[in-house]
Design a protein around this motif. Structure first.
Motif, PDB file in Angstrom:
ATOM      1  N   THR A  35     -48.953-114.181 -61.391  1.00  0.00           N
ATOM      2  CA  THR A  35     -48.273-113.346 -62.373  1.00  0.00           C
ATOM      3  C   THR A  35     -46.993-112.787 -61.774  1.00  0.00           C
ATOM      4  O   THR A  35     -46.984-112.330 -60.642  1.00  0.00           O
ATOM      5  CB  THR A  35     -49.190-112.175 -62.765  1.00  0.00           C
ATOM      6  N   GLU A  36     -45.918-112.847 -62.532  1.00  0.00           N
ATOM      7  CA  GLU A  36     -44.681-112.168 -62.141  1.00  0.00           C
ATOM      8  C   GLU A  36     -44.608-110.903 -62.978  1.00  0.00           C
ATOM      9  O   GLU A  36     -44.410-110.982 -64.192  1.00  0.00           O
ATOM     10  CB  GLU A  36     -43.459-113.057 -62.433  1.00  0.00           C
ATOM     11  N   PRO A  37     -44.793-109.737 -62.355  1.00  0.00           N
ATOM     12  CA  PRO A  37     -44.944-108.502 -63.141  1.00  0.00           C
ATOM     13  C   PRO A  37     -43.803-108.280 -64.130  1.00  0.00           C
ATOM     14  O   PRO A  37     -42.638-108.340 -63.765  1.00  0.00           O
ATOM     15  CB  PRO A  37     -44.979-107.403 -62.082  1.00  0.00           C
ATOM     16  N   GLY A  38     -44.186-108.065 -65.369  1.00  0.00           N
ATOM     17  CA  GLY A  38     -43.218-107.728 -66.404  1.00  0.00           C
ATOM     18  C   GLY A  38     -42.422-108.898 -66.923  1.00  0.00           C
ATOM     19  O   GLY A  38     -41.623-108.745 -67.840  1.00  0.00           O
TER      20      GLY A  38
END
Lengths: 231, 521
Positions: free
Chosen positions: A220-223
């Motif tokens: 996951t790449e935050p945001g």
């Protein structure tokens, strides 16, 4: 990289040392590099010739990097790699929302930079850009045959899960934003909520990850979105 | 408080306050009671019965009412019991002697008994006041809050002087506006009352600036506007609370009637006590502020020295290595060059992480790093942190994350950063495997356990301090000593807690506990 014409890269950064370092790194690896120190000269350079990829630093002396990114996106389709510093996470996210394709946080190594650039160019290279089979640590994804196996055993995926996985694998090591994923899997006319995509991603992880509770492929790449970690 | 005691006290109080009325009533009532029995006793015996009534009045109501009832008894006896009845005329000369002696003795008894009673009552009241002041000075020591003290003072005033209410007004932190305490007493202070208090406060503080003697300051006293009830007997007093140093506040007392001298002196003593408490509290706060400022200064200088060390050391070694490589006079093989450059890269990483730590600290200190909640699963944040570790470190990491944990709503980047620091710390202070685990119940726990030497109990409270380096890790060079303090600050900013536990047989487990849903930004 196609043997005929070397890829052209435009580096936009106000720091002379960064421009010089990037030019050296890329030229020694066979790229043709042009450099611009501010937004105005970048636009001037782009009206003369179109590069295959743009490296853009978000802090520029004459204009806002995010604004420039948005303007470039209005008439260019080439991939844009944004350089950011740790403190501007918000800037990075808005750049990705306005059309940048990926980001790299300063400081970075030559290896990271080149890997990012290659991943971005692979997608846009005409013809044989698609990796037909991805293979790592017992996970085999055969896109052409619509077949996924884990340690030799066939994994059954729903069409949406396979769609997500194939977008991720084709963009291995590249950032895929939620909206890109939604466009590619559900179609551009469909507005799919991130929450919905997350549920499918969560199911996909359960099927393909060696330890699904802590993903190592589908990160996951935050945001922002997701990144398929192939290395 | 026993209700019976209060009622008895109230009756005694009533007799005391309305002694003359009671004297009249007693004379009338006893005469009315005696008349039916007139035939049964000799006329001279009634005098003795009147003396009994007189004794009661003198014993409860004091000197004045006693003398009054002596005269009334004299008249009633004469009028109703000495023939001829219903005139003041006395028929027999022996009765004149009876009456004269009765009057003299009755007045003397009234004076004497009344004086004794007055003295006893004064002593008793004095005792009450002293006891109340003692209780109050006891609460001065045990009470740390002004609210508690204001409550205690109001209660004593109610008891001792029968005040309807008492409110303590103290200046706020900036020393400007006065706020009433106890707060429950008057949540919305009536404008006129607040104005009266502010007027008195201004007069006192102005005089204080002119270095007026203490007695004069104390003499400043205000009356507050009449109460809404319009009860004229209700009185209100505003007393300035002045310590040796300066004005500390204002005491507002509402009473049912006039204060006598001893009640007034009690009120003054109480005002002195309150002023002393407020003064010591103010001085204490000043001392605490000074200590906090000193601590901030110490941290700042520690930060500067850490920055210069953590930034200069790798910089110096990079400069040395690179200038050495640039020296054309030294022949060297490519392998040696490679080794040197790898050292440079290591130093660069160290520089980068030191700068990142400092950036975290400055953002947290400036409170410029507000949590932005996002939906995610625990594993995503763990995977993100682990993917960014160097390969050798990554191989030491194990997981213990249960399946099917619910979605969290917290700031992904901040939680990742906190976890990064805790994991980094565990990897640095131990050699074996490091386990990252999670569990979700009422709240969400994320933990990191190592199999290192563990942290001594005495050291546990210190490890979250800025710049503290564990005993076993003092030699470690790649750390600012800020990691765990940053982790703690982040977790606190996200309404969570962080704690250290021991792992059997040896090792340390750091547990981050967070709410499942962080607040909206």
């Amino acid at each position: 990289m196609p043997a005929g014409r070397p890829d052209h890269v435009l580096v936009i950064d106000d720091e002379a040392q960064i421009r010089r370092a990037l030019t050296t790194i890329l030229e020694t690896r066979g790229y043709v590099v042009a450099a611009a120190e501010d937004g105005a000269s970048a636009i001037a350079a782009l009206t003369e010739s179109t590069p295959d990829l743009i490296v853009l630093d978000l802090t520029l002396p004459d204009m806002d990097g995010i604004e420039l990114c948005e303007r470039l996106r209005s008439w260019l389709t080439v991939p844009i790699l944004v350089l950011s510093v740790r403190a501007d996470e918000a800037d990075k996210i808005s750049a990705l929302e306005t059309g940048a394709d990926d980001y790299l946080t300063k400081p970075f190594s030559a290896g990271e930079l080149v890997a990012r650039i290659r991943a971005l160019l692979r997608r846009t290279a005409p013809g044989s850009s698609v990796i037909p089979v991805f293979e790592a640590d017992g996970l085999v994804v055969d896109l052409a045959a619509h077949r996924v196996t884990r340690d030799g055993a066939e994994v059954s995926l729903t069409p949406i899960e396979f769609g997500i996985l194939s977008v991720l694998v084709q963009n291995a090591d590249r950032l895929v934003t939620w909206s890109q994923l939604s466009d590619a899997v559900w179609g551009p006319e469909c507005l799919v909520e991130v929450r919905t995509i997350r549920v499918h991603v969560s199911n996909l992880r359960k099927k393909i990850e060696p330890y699904p509770q802590v993903p190592r492929y589908v990160l996951t790449e935050p945001g922002v979105g997701l990144r398929f970690n192939a290395s | 408080m026993n209700p019976f005691v209060t009622r008895a006290q109230k009756i005694r109080d009533l007799v005391r306050r309305h002694g003359y009325v009671v004297a009249f009533l007693a004379a009338a009532a006893s005469t009315a009671a005696f008349i039916p029995f007139r035939p049964y006793l000799g006329r001279e015996q009634w005098g003795w019965l009147y003396l009994l009534v007189l004794g009661f009045i003198a014993g409860t109501a004091g000197v004045g009412p006693a003398v009054l009832s002596a005269i009334l008894a004299f008249l009633c006896w004469n009028f109703f019991f000495i023939p001829p009845y219903h005139t003041f005329h006395v028929a027999e000369s022996a009765d004149v002697v009876h009456l004269t002696v009765f009057l003299v003795v009755a007045v003397a008894v009234g004076l004497q008994t009344g004086r004794l009673r007055d003295r006893e009552a004064a002593a008793l009241r004095e005792e009450h006041h002293t006891a109340a002041l003692n209780r109050l000075s006891g609460s001065l020591v045990s009470e740390t809050s002004v609210d508690g003290l204001a409550d205690a003072a109001a209660e004593e005033l109610e008891h001792v002087v029968g005040a309807a209410s008492a409110v303590l007004w103290v200046p706020d932190a900036e020393g400007g506006r006065l706020a009433p305490l106890p707060a429950s007493e008057s949540t919305e202070p009536e404008e006129r009352r607040a104005q009266a208090v502010a007027d008195l406060w201004r007069r006192v503080t102005e005089r204080e600036k002119r270095e007026v003697p203490l007695e004069e300051l104390l003499a400043e006293e205000g009356a507050c506007p009449a109460d809404d009830e319009g009860d004229l007997r209700r009185r209100c007093l505003l007393l300035p609370l002045v310590s040796a140093g300066r004005a500390e506040g204002v005491l507002e007392v509402h009473m049912h009637g006039q204060l006598d001298a001893s009640e007034r002196s009690f009120l003054d003593s109480l005002a002195h006590l309150l002023a002393a408490f407020l003064e010591s509290r103010r001085l204490n706060e000043l001392a605490v502020h000074a200590a906090a400022a000193h601590e901030a200064e110490r941290l700042r200088s520690a930060l500067v020295s850490s920055v210069s060390h953590e930034l200069k050391t790798p910089l110096a070694s990079i400069a040395a290595a690179v200038t050495d490589l640039l020296d054309p006079d030294v022949p060297r093989d490519p392998e040696a060059v490679g080794d040197k450059l790898r050292d440079v890269v290591e130093d660069l990483n160290r520089l980068d992480s030191a700068i990142a730590d400092l950036l975290d600290v400055s953002r947290l200190e400036a409170q410029a790093w507000q949590p932005k909640p996002d939906d995610f699963e625990v594993g995503e944040v763990v995977g993100w942190v682990v993917a960014r570790l160097p390969r050798q470190a990554r191989e030491r990491v194990r997981f213990s994350v249960p399946e099917n944990l619910p979605m969290l709503r917290l700031d992904f980047t901040q939680i990742a950063r906190a976890l990064h620091h805790v994991v980094h710390n565990a990897l640095e202070y131990s050699d074996g495997p490091v386990t990252i685990g999670a569990s979700i119940g009422a709240s969400f726990s994320l933990w990191v356990a190592d199999e290192g030497p563990g942290i001594a109990d005495a050291e546990k409270p210190l490890v979250f301090d800025k710049f503290y380096r564990g005993a076993s890790g003092r030699a470690s060079r790649s750390s600012t000593g800020l990691g765990l303090s940053i982790a703690r600050e982040i977790i606190l900013a996200n309404a969570g807690t962080i704690e250290i536990r021991d792992v059997h047989p040896h090792g340390t487990k750091i547990v981050l506990t967070l709410p499942l849903q962080g607040g909206e930004p």
